[in-house]
Scaffold this motif. Structure first.
Motif, PDB file in Angstrom:
ATOM      1  N   VAL A   1      28.932  31.764  32.897  1.00 28.56           N
ATOM      2  CA  VAL A   1      28.604  30.477  33.249  1.00 28.56           C
ATOM      3  C   VAL A   1      26.870  30.705  32.999  1.00 28.56           C
ATOM      4  O   VAL A   1      26.414  31.636  33.200  1.00 28.56           O
ATOM      5  N   GLN A   2      26.325  29.424  32.658  1.00 29.76           N
ATOM      6  CA  GLN A   2      24.894  29.302  32.514  1.00 29.76           C
ATOM      7  C   GLN A   2      24.340  29.288  33.864  1.00 29.76           C
ATOM      8  O   GLN A   2      24.887  28.611  34.809  1.00 29.76           O
TER       9      GLN A   2
ATOM     10  N   LYS B   1      22.544  31.541  39.611  1.00 27.57           N
ATOM     11  CA  LYS B   1      21.335  32.278  39.410  1.00 27.57           C
ATOM     12  C   LYS B   1      21.857  33.461  38.580  1.00 27.57           C
ATOM     13  O   LYS B   1      22.903  34.124  39.032  1.00 27.57           O
ATOM     14  N   PRO B   2      21.080  33.982  37.790  1.00 26.09           N
ATOM     15  CA  PRO B   2      21.445  35.397  37.093  1.00 26.09           C
ATOM     16  C   PRO B   2      21.466  36.655  38.155  1.00 26.09           C
ATOM     17  O   PRO B   2      22.500  37.435  37.813  1.00 26.09           O
ATOM     18  N   GLU B   3      20.737  36.524  38.991  1.00 26.03           N
ATOM     19  CA  GLU B   3      20.934  37.513  39.999  1.00 26.03           C
ATOM     20  C   GLU B   3      22.279  37.624  40.822  1.00 26.03           C
ATOM     21  O   GLU B   3      22.521  38.295  41.656  1.00 26.03           O
ATOM     22  N   ASP B   4      23.094  36.258  40.750  1.00 25.77           N
ATOM     23  CA  ASP B   4      24.533  36.327  41.432  1.00 25.77           C
ATOM     24  C   ASP B   4      25.412  37.031  40.411  1.00 25.77           C
ATOM     25  O   ASP B   4      26.588  37.161  40.857  1.00 25.77           O
ATOM     26  N   THR B   5      25.003  37.510  39.248  1.00 26.16           N
ATOM     27  CA  THR B   5      25.931  38.114  38.234  1.00 26.16           C
ATOM     28  C   THR B   5      26.638  39.559  39.100  1.00 26.16           C
ATOM     29  O   THR B   5      25.722  40.252  39.877  1.00 26.16           O
ATOM     30  N   ALA B   6      27.817  39.874  39.291  1.00 27.13           N
ATOM     31  CA  ALA B   6      28.403  40.528  39.924  1.00 27.13           C
ATOM     32  C   ALA B   6      30.031  40.639  39.699  1.00 27.13           C
ATOM     33  O   ALA B   6      30.540  39.647  39.414  1.00 27.13           O
ATOM     34  N   VAL B   7      30.820  41.522  40.458  1.00 26.65           N
ATOM     35  CA  VAL B   7      32.062  41.469  40.590  1.00 26.65           C
ATOM     36  C   VAL B   7      32.272  41.035  41.907  1.00 26.65           C
ATOM     37  O   VAL B   7      31.603  41.640  42.939  1.00 26.65           O
ATOM     38  N   TYR B   8      32.875  39.892  42.253  1.00 31.25           N
ATOM     39  CA  TYR B   8      33.221  39.295  43.563  1.00 31.25           C
ATOM     40  C   TYR B   8      34.632  39.720  43.962  1.00 31.25           C
ATOM     41  O   TYR B   8      35.486  39.833  43.188  1.00 31.25           O
ATOM     42  N   TYR B   9      34.612  40.191  45.220  1.00 34.11           N
ATOM     43  CA  TYR B   9      36.002  40.680  45.898  1.00 34.11           C
ATOM     44  C   TYR B   9      36.241  39.756  47.097  1.00 34.11           C
ATOM     45  O   TYR B   9      35.349  39.505  47.975  1.00 34.11           O
ATOM     46  N   CYS B  10      37.436  39.648  47.199  1.00 35.22           N
ATOM     47  CA  CYS B  10      37.813  38.867  48.579  1.00 35.22           C
ATOM     48  C   CYS B  10      38.387  40.451  49.566  1.00 35.22           C
ATOM     49  O   CYS B  10      38.918  41.140  48.723  1.00 35.22           O
ATOM     50  N   ALA B  11      38.455  40.180  50.684  1.00 30.76           N
ATOM     51  CA  ALA B  11      38.901  41.029  51.693  1.00 30.76           C
ATOM     52  C   ALA B  11      39.308  40.577  52.780  1.00 30.76           C
ATOM     53  O   ALA B  11      39.111  39.302  53.254  1.00 30.76           O
TER      54      ALA B  11
ATOM     55  N   VAL C   1      26.138  35.387  35.143  1.00 34.54           N
ATOM     56  CA  VAL C   1      25.251  34.047  34.961  1.00 34.54           C
ATOM     57  C   VAL C   1      24.462  34.199  33.805  1.00 34.54           C
ATOM     58  O   VAL C   1      23.445  35.461  34.216  1.00 34.54           O
ATOM     59  N   SER C   2      24.189  33.738  32.846  1.00 30.18           N
ATOM     60  CA  SER C   2      23.198  33.681  31.831  1.00 30.18           C
ATOM     61  C   SER C   2      21.976  32.726  31.937  1.00 30.18           C
ATOM     62  O   SER C   2      22.225  32.039  32.488  1.00 30.18           O
TER      63      SER C   2
ATOM     64  N   GLN D   1      29.416  43.042  44.277  1.00 29.33           N
ATOM     65  CA  GLN D   1      28.981  44.123  43.817  1.00 29.33           C
ATOM     66  C   GLN D   1      28.424  44.144  42.401  1.00 29.33           C
ATOM     67  O   GLN D   1      29.027  43.839  41.492  1.00 29.33           O
ATOM     68  N   ALA D   2      27.085  44.371  42.419  1.00 24.63           N
ATOM     69  CA  ALA D   2      26.222  44.203  40.894  1.00 24.63           C
ATOM     70  C   ALA D   2      26.235  45.620  40.428  1.00 24.63           C
ATOM     71  O   ALA D   2      26.241  46.535  41.361  1.00 24.63           O
ATOM     72  N   PRO D   3      26.116  45.755  39.310  1.00 21.44           N
ATOM     73  CA  PRO D   3      25.951  47.347  38.730  1.00 21.44           C
ATOM     74  C   PRO D   3      24.766  47.931  39.372  1.00 21.44           C
ATOM     75  O   PRO D   3      23.570  47.455  39.671  1.00 21.44           O
ATOM     76  N   GLY D   4      25.032  49.182  40.069  1.00 19.90           N
ATOM     77  CA  GLY D   4      24.115  49.977  40.675  1.00 19.90           C
ATOM     78  C   GLY D   4      23.666  49.521  42.099  1.00 19.90           C
ATOM     79  O   GLY D   4      22.635  50.185  42.334  1.00 19.90           O
TER      80      GLY D   4
END
Length: 125
Positions: free
Chosen positions: A12-13, A87-97, A123-124, A39-42
């Motif tokens: 998504v943009q 926002k671009p900083e929201d880019t991540a794998v989202y998990y429910c738990a 997010v681009s 969780q974002a890379p790194g």
């Protein structure tokens, strides 16, 4: 044993929205506190939002307050995360738990007992 299946991620943009869903197995879904993490890379896995058993109380990380909303439908054994103003900083794998023993909403991943496989949100800019 609880099985969780997330869906709704995608590309998504910036400024856009998505609705993430997490479907849970079992007949005691309404007994569980539910959480969303990402969780974002790194980076470490971080708490995003949580909701109590009835859905009457929610808790969100400061970084997403006012933009992300967690909700649940106990009749459908499903928890949702509406993510907006991305926002671009929201880019991540989202998990429910699931936290099967909770009374309060925990923000630490170690308290949660079962996890889904995750759904990617990109997010681009």
């Amino acid at each position: 044993q609880v099985q969780l299946v997330e869906s709704g991620g995608g590309l998504v943009q910036a400024g856009g929205s998505l609705r993430l869903s997490c479907a849970a197995s079992g007949r005691t879904f309404s007994n569980y506190v539910m959480g969303w993490f990402r969780q974002a890379p790194g980076k470490e896995r971080e708490f995003v939002a949580g909701i109590n058993r009835s859905g009457s109380r929610t808790l969100s990380a400061d970084s997403v307050k006012g933009r992300f909303t967690i909700a649940r439908d106990n009749a459908k054994n499903t928890v949702y995360l509406q993510v907006s103003s991305l926002k671009p900083e929201d880019t991540a794998v989202y998990y429910c738990a699931v936290d099967v023993s909770a009374i309060i909403i925990q923000t630490t991943a170690a308290y949660y007992d079962y996890w889904g496989q995750g759904t990617q949100v990109t997010v681009s800019s």
